[in-house]
Design a protein around this motif. Structure first.
Motif, short mmCIF file in Angstrom:
data_model
loop_
_atom_site.label_atom_id
_atom_site.label_comp_id
_atom_site.label_asym_id
_atom_site.label_seq_id
_atom_site.Cartn_x
_atom_site.Cartn_y
_atom_site.Cartn_z
N LEU A 171 0.90 -6.74 -9.80
CA LEU A 171 0.66 -5.82 -8.68
C LEU A 171 1.01 -4.39 -9.06
O LEU A 171 0.30 -3.44 -8.70
CB LEU A 171 1.47 -6.26 -7.46
CG LEU A 171 1.08 -7.60 -6.83
CD1 LEU A 171 1.97 -7.92 -5.64
CD2 LEU A 171 -0.38 -7.60 -6.40
N GLN A 172 2.11 -4.20 -9.78
CA GLN A 172 2.49 -2.85 -10.22
C GLN A 172 1.45 -2.27 -11.16
O GLN A 172 1.08 -1.10 -11.06
CB GLN A 172 3.86 -2.89 -10.89
CG GLN A 172 5.02 -3.07 -9.91
CD GLN A 172 6.36 -3.19 -10.60
OE1 GLN A 172 6.44 -3.48 -11.80
NE2 GLN A 172 7.43 -2.98 -9.85
N LEU A 173 0.96 -3.09 -12.10
CA LEU A 173 -0.07 -2.62 -13.02
C LEU A 173 -1.34 -2.25 -12.28
O LEU A 173 -1.94 -1.19 -12.53
CB LEU A 173 -0.36 -3.72 -14.06
CG LEU A 173 -1.50 -3.44 -15.05
CD1 LEU A 173 -1.20 -2.21 -15.89
CD2 LEU A 173 -1.75 -4.66 -15.93
N TYR A 174 -1.75 -3.09 -11.33
CA TYR A 174 -2.97 -2.81 -10.57
C TYR A 174 -2.82 -1.55 -9.73
O TYR A 174 -3.76 -0.75 -9.63
CB TYR A 174 -3.30 -4.01 -9.68
CG TYR A 174 -4.55 -3.82 -8.85
CD1 TYR A 174 -5.80 -3.83 -9.45
CD2 TYR A 174 -4.48 -3.61 -7.47
CE1 TYR A 174 -6.96 -3.65 -8.70
CE2 TYR A 174 -5.62 -3.42 -6.71
CZ TYR A 174 -6.86 -3.44 -7.34
OH TYR A 174 -8.00 -3.25 -6.59
N GLN A 175 -1.66 -1.35 -9.13
CA GLN A 175 -1.44 -0.15 -8.33
C GLN A 175 -1.50 1.12 -9.19
O GLN A 175 -2.05 2.13 -8.77
CB GLN A 175 -0.08 -0.24 -7.62
CG GLN A 175 -0.04 -1.25 -6.49
CD GLN A 175 1.31 -1.33 -5.81
OE1 GLN A 175 1.47 -0.93 -4.66
NE2 GLN A 175 2.31 -1.84 -6.52
N GLU A 176 -0.96 1.05 -10.38
CA GLU A 176 -0.94 2.22 -11.26
C GLU A 176 -2.34 2.62 -11.70
O GLU A 176 -2.68 3.81 -11.72
CB GLU A 176 -0.07 1.94 -12.48
CG GLU A 176 1.43 1.87 -12.18
CD GLU A 176 2.23 1.42 -13.39
OE1 GLU A 176 1.62 1.30 -14.49
OE2 GLU A 176 3.44 1.19 -13.25
N VAL A 177 -3.16 1.64 -12.06
CA VAL A 177 -4.47 1.98 -12.62
C VAL A 177 -5.53 2.22 -11.54
O VAL A 177 -6.46 3.00 -11.75
CB VAL A 177 -4.96 0.86 -13.58
CG1 VAL A 177 -4.02 0.73 -14.75
CG2 VAL A 177 -5.13 -0.46 -12.85
N SER A 178 -5.40 1.58 -10.37
CA SER A 178 -6.44 1.70 -9.35
C SER A 178 -6.15 2.78 -8.31
O SER A 178 -7.08 3.31 -7.69
CB SER A 178 -6.61 0.36 -8.63
OG SER A 178 -5.48 0.07 -7.83
N GLY A 179 -4.88 3.10 -8.10
CA GLY A 179 -4.53 4.05 -7.04
C GLY A 179 -4.25 3.38 -5.72
O GLY A 179 -3.70 4.01 -4.80
N GLN A 180 -4.62 2.12 -5.56
CA GLN A 180 -4.35 1.41 -4.32
C GLN A 180 -2.88 1.01 -4.25
O GLN A 180 -2.23 0.80 -5.27
CB GLN A 180 -5.23 0.16 -4.21
CG GLN A 180 -6.70 0.46 -4.01
CD GLN A 180 -7.51 -0.78 -3.74
OE1 GLN A 180 -7.16 -1.86 -4.19
NE2 GLN A 180 -8.61 -0.63 -3.02
N MET A 181 -2.36 0.91 -3.02
CA MET A 181 -0.96 0.57 -2.81
C MET A 181 -0.86 -0.63 -1.88
O MET A 181 -1.64 -0.78 -0.95
CB MET A 181 -0.20 1.76 -2.20
CG MET A 181 -0.19 3.01 -3.07
SD MET A 181 0.67 2.76 -4.65
CE MET A 181 2.35 2.54 -4.08
N ILE A 182 0.12 -1.48 -2.15
CA ILE A 182 0.38 -2.63 -1.28
C ILE A 182 1.17 -2.16 -0.06
O ILE A 182 2.20 -1.51 -0.20
CB ILE A 182 1.17 -3.72 -2.03
CG1 ILE A 182 0.46 -4.10 -3.33
CG2 ILE A 182 1.36 -4.95 -1.14
CD1 ILE A 182 -0.92 -4.66 -3.16
N ASN A 183 0.67 -2.48 1.12
CA ASN A 183 1.37 -2.14 2.36
C ASN A 183 2.42 -3.22 2.63
O ASN A 183 2.12 -4.28 3.17
CB ASN A 183 0.36 -2.06 3.51
CG ASN A 183 0.97 -1.48 4.76
OD1 ASN A 183 2.19 -1.50 4.94
ND2 ASN A 183 0.14 -0.96 5.64
N LEU A 184 3.65 -2.94 2.22
CA LEU A 184 4.72 -3.94 2.34
C LEU A 184 5.09 -4.23 3.80
O LEU A 184 5.60 -5.31 4.10
CB LEU A 184 5.95 -3.48 1.57
CG LEU A 184 5.76 -3.34 0.05
CD1 LEU A 184 7.04 -2.82 -0.60
CD2 LEU A 184 5.35 -4.66 -0.58
N ASP A 185 4.84 -3.26 4.68
CA ASP A 185 5.17 -3.47 6.10
C ASP A 185 4.29 -4.55 6.72
O ASP A 185 4.72 -5.29 7.61
CB ASP A 185 5.03 -2.17 6.88
CG ASP A 185 6.08 -1.15 6.47
OD1 ASP A 185 7.16 -1.58 6.03
OD2 ASP A 185 5.81 0.06 6.58
N LYS A 186 3.03 -4.63 6.28
CA LYS A 186 2.10 -5.61 6.83
C LYS A 186 2.01 -6.87 5.98
O LYS A 186 1.40 -7.84 6.40
CB LYS A 186 0.71 -4.98 6.99
CG LYS A 186 0.64 -3.91 8.07
CD LYS A 186 -0.79 -3.44 8.27
CE LYS A 186 -0.88 -2.40 9.38
NZ LYS A 186 -2.27 -1.93 9.58
#
Length: 406
Positions: A171-186
């Motif tokens: 997930l960290q790798l995907y967030q870094e390269v894609s720009g998308q972020m995981i919404n931890l609240d939801k």
């Protein structure tokens, strides 16, 4: 595209993902031996369309083998998006965003799905390398580690800290390269009932997602049901009634009211009826509400129904209005699932269901089995409709049962 994605792809339906998740979450919730539990993790992507990096889109399209001219056209279309701010009614200088997709653009969902294929590939590779094992709901069922539907994603793994770390790294790798972020609240995760609170806390330290007792909804539908099915799905009735109450029948002609009932009131339950057999009482109530609205009856006054209810539910060619008999339409929607199981045996949902409920026969001879889920019980109740309305085309004669089949 990986079979774990079902959004806007030919031959796949949104209900495929939902039915697999429904069965898998039921499997997770079953009591099992200590230190042999599972975890279901529902991830929500924050602003899935707005945060995609254009360089990431460009690289993904090249990796998937799209022609360079096509990629250039796509990237030019994306980068020509501009906005202008109005001050006192006058436009100011335009500014150009540096990333993101336009929501509402017909191309945006497909680009978002293509980019999600990167996340699916990372998870599949981790599963192939043994870092994540996924869940098989029955013997010979496929191991499922993830299911993706645009920004509604769900992951499955064993309750092991090593798998939590592997998922977090992906997930960290995907967030870094894609720009998308995981919404931890939801986002949320559920554990098998035998997992201790201490282990849940340690698992959460590796994968910081809030812990829930259950994932209440996935893709807009509930993932668990109690004893009273009518009470669990009564929210459908509330939605229909709110829609009809918002319209004043006096301002509509009879034909307008008929269109409203067919296209709105009777269309709302369609999604739910593709997976579940609604209780007869609820179907009768919805039919009654449709008839009352047709004749102008409301909370304050009642009006005469000038013909029998059955006449309204006849087809227009037979002199009726063309309303659907909800119970029969429900069975038809479930029979469609049976037919898809029969004609598409290689799909993920068919392989999962076959391994659990009918491993030695095809869907048309499938038994109900012991302790079936509500979804399978509903689908099983519609098998008779397919058997009654279908027949065999004889070829070599090896598969048809001459004394039993039509």
């Amino acid at each position: 595209m990986h079979e774990n994605q079902s959004a806007l792809l030919l031959g796949r339906l949104i209900t495929d993902n939902y039915l697999i998740v429904f069965e898998t979450l039921n499997y997770i919730k079953k009591p099992r031996k200590k230190d042999n539990g599972f975890v279901g993790i529902k991830l929500d992507i924050a602003k899935a369309y707005d945060s995609l990096e254009w360089d990431f889109i460009d690289y993904t399209l090249k990796t998937m083998g799209f022609p360079s001219k096509f990629i250039q056209i796509i990237m030019n279309c994306i980068k020509t998006v501009s906005f202008s701010i109005l001050i006192d009614g006058q436009p100011t200088d335009s500014f150009h965003p540096s990333r993101g997709l336009r929501q509402g653009d017909p191309l945006s969902p497909y680009l978002c799905i293509i980019c999600a294929e990167v996340l699916s590939s990372l998870l599949s590779k981790a599963q192939a390398d043994g870092l994540i094992q996924g869940i098989a709901i029955a013997t010979n069922a496929p191991n499922i580690s993830h299911l993706l539907y645009v920004d509604d994603n769900i992951l499955f793994c064993r309750a092991k800290l090593s798998e939590a770390r592997a998922i977090m790294n992906i997930l960290q790798l995907y967030q870094e390269v894609s720009g998308q972020m995981i919404n931890l609240d939801k986002s949320e995760m559920v554990f098998s009932p035998n997992i201790s609170q201490d282990f849940k806390r340690r698992f959460q330290e590796c994968l910081p997602v809030k812990i829930s007792d259950s994932i209440c909804k996935y893709l807009g539908m509930p993932t668990q049901f109690g004893r009273s099915k009518e009470q669990d799905v009564y929210f459908i009735m509330d939605r229909i009634w709110k829609k009809l109450k918002g319209w004043k029948e006096k301002s509509l002609s009879f034909e307008g009211i008929g269109v409203l009932i067919r296209a709105v009131a009777q269309a709302i339950p369609t999604y739910y009826m593709s997976c579940f057999l609604l209780p007869k009482g609820l179907c009768s109530k919805i039919d009654k509400v449709a008839c009352s609205f047709w004749w102008g009856t409301n909370d304050s006054k009642k009006k005469i129904h000038w013909t029998r209810k059955e006449n309204l539910f006849k087809s227009k060619h037979s002199g009726g209005v063309g309303f659907k008999i909800l119970r029969e339409f429900n069975l038809a929607m479930l029979a469609k699932q049976v037919w898809r199981f029969q004609t598409n045996p290689s799909s993920l949902i068919t392989r999962c269901s076959k391994a659990k409920y009918f491993p030695h026969v095809d869907i048309l001879q499938a038994p109900l089995g012991s302790n079936p889920s509500f979804a399978w019980r509903s689908i099983h109740n519609s098998i008779w409709a397919v058997l009654k309305g279908s027949c065999w085309r004889i070829r070599d004669g090896n598969t048809a049962k001459i004394w039993g089949d039509n």
